[in-house]
Design a protein around this motif. Structure first.
Motif, PDB file in Angstrom:
ATOM      1  N   THR A  20       0.819  -1.221   0.000  1.00  0.00           N
ATOM      2  CA  THR A  20       0.000   0.000   0.000  1.00  0.00           C
ATOM      3  C   THR A  20       0.851   1.269   0.000  1.00  0.00           C
ATOM      4  N   ASP A  51       1.783  -8.080   8.936  1.00  0.00           N
ATOM      5  CA  ASP A  51       2.131  -6.990   9.844  1.00  0.00           C
ATOM      6  C   ASP A  51       3.549  -7.243  10.344  1.00  0.00           C
ATOM      7  N   LEU A  52       4.478  -6.389   9.919  1.00  0.00           N
ATOM      8  CA  LEU A  52       5.883  -6.612  10.281  1.00  0.00           C
ATOM      9  C   LEU A  52       6.144  -6.412  11.772  1.00  0.00           C
ATOM     10  N   ALA A  53       5.193  -5.777  12.465  1.00  0.00           N
ATOM     11  CA  ALA A  53       5.359  -5.642  13.911  1.00  0.00           C
ATOM     12  C   ALA A  53       5.198  -6.998  14.598  1.00  0.00           C
ATOM     13  N   ALA A  73       9.070  -3.346   0.791  1.00  0.00           N
ATOM     14  CA  ALA A  73       8.830  -1.902   0.731  1.00  0.00           C
ATOM     15  C   ALA A  73       8.087  -1.420   1.969  1.00  0.00           C
ATOM     16  N   THR A  77       7.753   4.737   8.532  1.00  0.00           N
ATOM     17  CA  THR A  77       8.366   5.878   7.833  1.00  0.00           C
ATOM     18  C   THR A  77       8.023   7.240   8.445  1.00  0.00           C
ATOM     19  N   ILE A  92       9.791  -2.806  13.461  1.00  0.00           N
ATOM     20  CA  ILE A  92       9.425  -2.917  12.039  1.00  0.00           C
ATOM     21  C   ILE A  92      10.657  -2.736  11.136  1.00  0.00           C
ATOM     22  N   TYR A 114      14.727  -1.653   1.069  1.00  0.00           N
ATOM     23  CA  TYR A 114      15.032  -0.219   0.917  1.00  0.00           C
ATOM     24  C   TYR A 114      15.529   0.375   2.226  1.00  0.00           C
ATOM     25  N   THR A 116      17.654   4.320   3.575  1.00  0.00           N
ATOM     26  CA  THR A 116      17.431   5.760   3.482  1.00  0.00           C
ATOM     27  C   THR A 116      18.719   6.588   3.570  1.00  0.00           C
ATOM     28  N   LYS A 144      16.541   2.163  10.635  1.00  0.00           N
ATOM     29  CA  LYS A 144      16.772   1.726   9.248  1.00  0.00           C
ATOM     30  C   LYS A 144      18.205   1.212   9.090  1.00  0.00           C
ATOM     31  N   SER A 164      16.032   8.377  -1.276  1.00  0.00           N
ATOM     32  CA  SER A 164      15.868   9.637  -0.537  1.00  0.00           C
ATOM     33  C   SER A 164      14.610  10.380  -0.989  1.00  0.00           C
ATOM     34  N   VAL A 166      11.336  10.454  -1.002  1.00  0.00           N
ATOM     35  CA  VAL A 166      10.435   9.753  -1.935  1.00  0.00           C
ATOM     36  C   VAL A 166       9.101  10.504  -2.062  1.00  0.00           C
TER      37      VAL A 166
HETATM   38  N1  LIG Z   1       9.338   8.208   2.122  1.00  0.00           N
HETATM   39  C1  LIG Z   1      10.589   8.649   2.008  1.00  0.00           C
HETATM   40  O1  LIG Z   1      10.842   9.850   1.854  1.00  0.00           O
HETATM   41  C2  LIG Z   1      11.741   7.682   2.047  1.00  0.00           C
HETATM   42  C3  LIG Z   1      13.050   8.191   1.958  1.00  0.00           C
HETATM   43  C4  LIG Z   1      14.117   7.289   1.972  1.00  0.00           C
HETATM   44  C5  LIG Z   1      13.879   5.936   2.082  1.00  0.00           C
HETATM   45  N2  LIG Z   1      12.606   5.470   2.184  1.00  0.00           N
HETATM   46  C6  LIG Z   1      12.390   4.018   2.323  1.00  0.00           C
HETATM   47  O2  LIG Z   1      11.763   3.539   1.143  1.00  0.00           O
HETATM   48  C7  LIG Z   1      10.911   2.438   1.474  1.00  0.00           C
HETATM   49  C8  LIG Z   1       9.521   2.698   0.925  1.00  0.00           C
HETATM   50  O3  LIG Z   1       9.031   3.892   1.523  1.00  0.00           O
HETATM   51  P1  LIG Z   1       7.671   4.576   1.084  1.00  0.00           P
HETATM   52  O4  LIG Z   1       7.942   6.016   0.926  1.00  0.00           O
HETATM   53  O5  LIG Z   1       7.038   3.812  -0.015  1.00  0.00           O
HETATM   54  O6  LIG Z   1       6.841   4.376   2.430  1.00  0.00           O
HETATM   55  P2  LIG Z   1       5.326   4.700   2.747  1.00  0.00           P
HETATM   56  O7  LIG Z   1       4.646   5.273   1.549  1.00  0.00           O
HETATM   57  O8  LIG Z   1       5.300   5.425   4.028  1.00  0.00           O
HETATM   58  O9  LIG Z   1       4.725   3.236   2.943  1.00  0.00           O
HETATM   59  C9  LIG Z   1       5.139   2.455   4.011  1.00  0.00           C
HETATM   60  C10 LIG Z   1       4.527   1.097   3.851  1.00  0.00           C
HETATM   61  O10 LIG Z   1       4.912   0.310   4.965  1.00  0.00           O
HETATM   62  C11 LIG Z   1       3.741  -0.261   5.494  1.00  0.00           C
HETATM   63  N3  LIG Z   1       3.850  -0.548   6.908  1.00  0.00           N
HETATM   64  C12 LIG Z   1       4.026   0.306   7.930  1.00  0.00           C
HETATM   65  N4  LIG Z   1       4.041  -0.365   9.088  1.00  0.00           N
HETATM   66  C13 LIG Z   1       3.873  -1.687   8.775  1.00  0.00           C
HETATM   67  C14 LIG Z   1       3.784  -2.873   9.513  1.00  0.00           C
HETATM   68  N5  LIG Z   1       3.847  -2.883  10.845  1.00  0.00           N
HETATM   69  N6  LIG Z   1       3.609  -4.031   8.857  1.00  0.00           N
HETATM   70  C15 LIG Z   1       3.489  -4.064   7.521  1.00  0.00           C
HETATM   71  N7  LIG Z   1       3.562  -2.963   6.761  1.00  0.00           N
HETATM   72  C16 LIG Z   1       3.748  -1.792   7.382  1.00  0.00           C
HETATM   73  C17 LIG Z   1       2.634   0.732   5.211  1.00  0.00           C
HETATM   74  O11 LIG Z   1       1.399   0.088   5.330  1.00  0.00           O
HETATM   75  P3  LIG Z   1       0.044   0.793   5.814  1.00  0.00           P
HETATM   76  O12 LIG Z   1      -0.596   1.289   4.546  1.00  0.00           O
HETATM   77  O13 LIG Z   1      -0.706  -0.314   6.451  1.00  0.00           O
HETATM   78  O14 LIG Z   1       0.447   1.874   6.773  1.00  0.00           O
HETATM   79  C18 LIG Z   1       2.999   1.123   3.797  1.00  0.00           C
HETATM   80  O15 LIG Z   1       2.564   0.156   2.890  1.00  0.00           O
HETATM   81  C19 LIG Z   1      10.967   2.299   2.999  1.00  0.00           C
HETATM   82  O16 LIG Z   1      11.922   1.319   3.326  1.00  0.00           O
HETATM   83  C20 LIG Z   1      11.469   3.652   3.464  1.00  0.00           C
HETATM   84  O17 LIG Z   1      12.150   3.561   4.698  1.00  0.00           O
HETATM   85  C21 LIG Z   1      11.516   6.307   2.145  1.00  0.00           C
END
Ligand SMILES: NC(=O)c1ccc[n+]([C@@H]2O[C@H](COP(=O)([O-])OP(=O)(O)OC[C@H]3O[C@@H](n4cnc5c(N)ncnc54)[C@H](OP(=O)(O)O)[C@@H]3O)[C@@H](O)[C@H]2O)c1
Length: 304
Positions: A20, A51-53, A73, A77, A92, A114, A116, A144, A164, A166
């Motif tokens: 999602t 649920d990764l928790a 993914a 976050t 998580i 992924y 960060t 992370k 970075s 995203v």
């Molecule tokens: N966003 C950024 O700016 C950024 C920057 C650098 C690196 N990253 C890394 O890139 C990757 C993808 O990030 P993104 O931006 O796509 O993140 P995102 O849009 O915030 O989505 C996070 C996802 O993780 C899920 N999630 C959260 N807690 C969970 C749990 N306990 N069990 C299972 N799923 C869980 C969320 O599900 P729900 O819909 O249920 O909440 C959602 O599907 C991550 O590893 C992040 O650390 C992100």
């Protein structure tokens, strides 16, 4: 329900955790030509609940779905909220990823994960390379870093992609926040002294598909390991906001401010530009300049 594109009698099966999310949602599409894509999320909306928790549920999940590749993914976050929920963020982002590495190592199962730019303190004078020393400033970055380290130290054939800033057409991100606020307000103040590379979720997913094809169809080799994967170029949050508002027009005035004028619970690196040359050398992948991808993403969002 699964999102699938069978490629023959024995399609490869790819499990996407966090389907999602911004990146996860794009992965369901970009990975489809490689085989059967199983989307897992907390709410189970794509047919698989994860649920990764609940770290102990990961083993049964892999037994049930029997993937040929896992793309993780999913992550905690919420950078500021992590300061008050360090245990949950660590479970998580670190403990679940360590367990995934242990389970995948025992099965010889390749994993793409992924991480960060927030693993870095942000005081460099050159774009950060993979072998530069990390030293995160906040709980999210620490969690992370612990996750990527555990996975890379496991026996799993793993590729860790640090990205970075995203953004994309879906989910919670700076682009969507700016578009909304610029409609609601006459004036906006945006931080001008944090520098990074805004990276479109679709570009991350497209590059991931290329890497996934390599992992699925060649034996795990020296291509596993740690890579930086961000858009070319860099800017400040103010510069990013300026480009968004210039492209979309409107009356909203934009003012640059220092981070000190916008205090947040989590400290953030002042300069976290990544050097992507290892990715280019190993996989021949180079993401376009952030402005180019922003234009494409905004075109996709026309009418929103
Ligand atoms: N966003 C950024 O700016 C950024 C920057 C650098 C690196 N990253 C890394 O890139 C990757 C993808 O990030 P993104 O931006 O796509 O993140 P995102 O849009 O915030 O989505 C996070 C996802 O993780 C899920 N999630 C959260 N807690 C969970 C749990 N306990 N069990 C299972 N799923 C869980 C969320 O599900 P729900 O819909 O249920 O909440 C959602 O599907 C991550 O590893 C992040 O650390 C992100």
């Amino acid at each position: 329900m699964t999102v699938s594109s069978p490629t023959g009698p024995d399609p490869r099966r790819i499990l996407v955790l966090g389907a999602t999310g911004q990146v996860g949602w794009e992965l369901l599409r970009t990975l489809a030509p490689l085989g059967e894509v199983l989307g897992a999320s907390r709410d189970g909306r794509f047919g698989i609940r994860a649920d990764l928790a609940k770290v102990v549920e990961l083993g049964p999940l892999l037994d049930r779905t029997r993937p040929d590749l896992v793309v993780n993914a999913a992550a905690y976050t919420q950078v500021d909220q992590a300061e008050s929920e360090p245990d949950l963020a660590t479970r998580i982002n670190a403990e679940a990823v360590a367990e995934l590495g242990r389970l995948a190592g025992a099965r010889g199962l390749p994993v793409i994960h992924y991480s960060t730019d927030f693993v870095f303190p942000g005081r460099a004078t050159h774009p950060y390379r993979e072998d530069d020393a990390p030293n995160p400033l906040n709980v999210y970055g620490k969690s992370k870093l612990a996750g990527e380290t555990a996975l890379l130290e496991s026996d799993a054939p793993a590729v860790v992609l640090r990205t970075s800033w995203v953004y994309g057409a879906r989910g919670h991100n700076f682009l969507r926040t700016m578009l909304r606020l610029s409609r609601e307000r006459h004036e906006l103040r945006v931080v001008d002294d944090q520098i990074g590379a805004p990276t479109w979720s679709r570009m991350i997913a497209a590059a991931t598909a290329h890497i996934a094809a390599r992992l699925l169809h060649s034996p795990p080799d020296e291509s596993t390991g740690l890579y930086h994967l961000s858009a070319a170029g860099h800017t400040s949050w103010y510069g990013f906001a300026r480009a968004i508002l210039d492209a979309r027009g409107g009356e909203c005035e934009l003012h640059p401010i220092p981070s000190d004028d916008y205090p947040t619970p989590a400290l953030r690196p002042a300069w976290s530009v990544l050097d992507n040359s290892r990715l280019a050398r190993t996989f021949g992948l180079r993401l376009p300049d952030w402005r180019h991808s922003l234009g494409q993403c905004l075109q996709d969002m026309q009418g929103e």
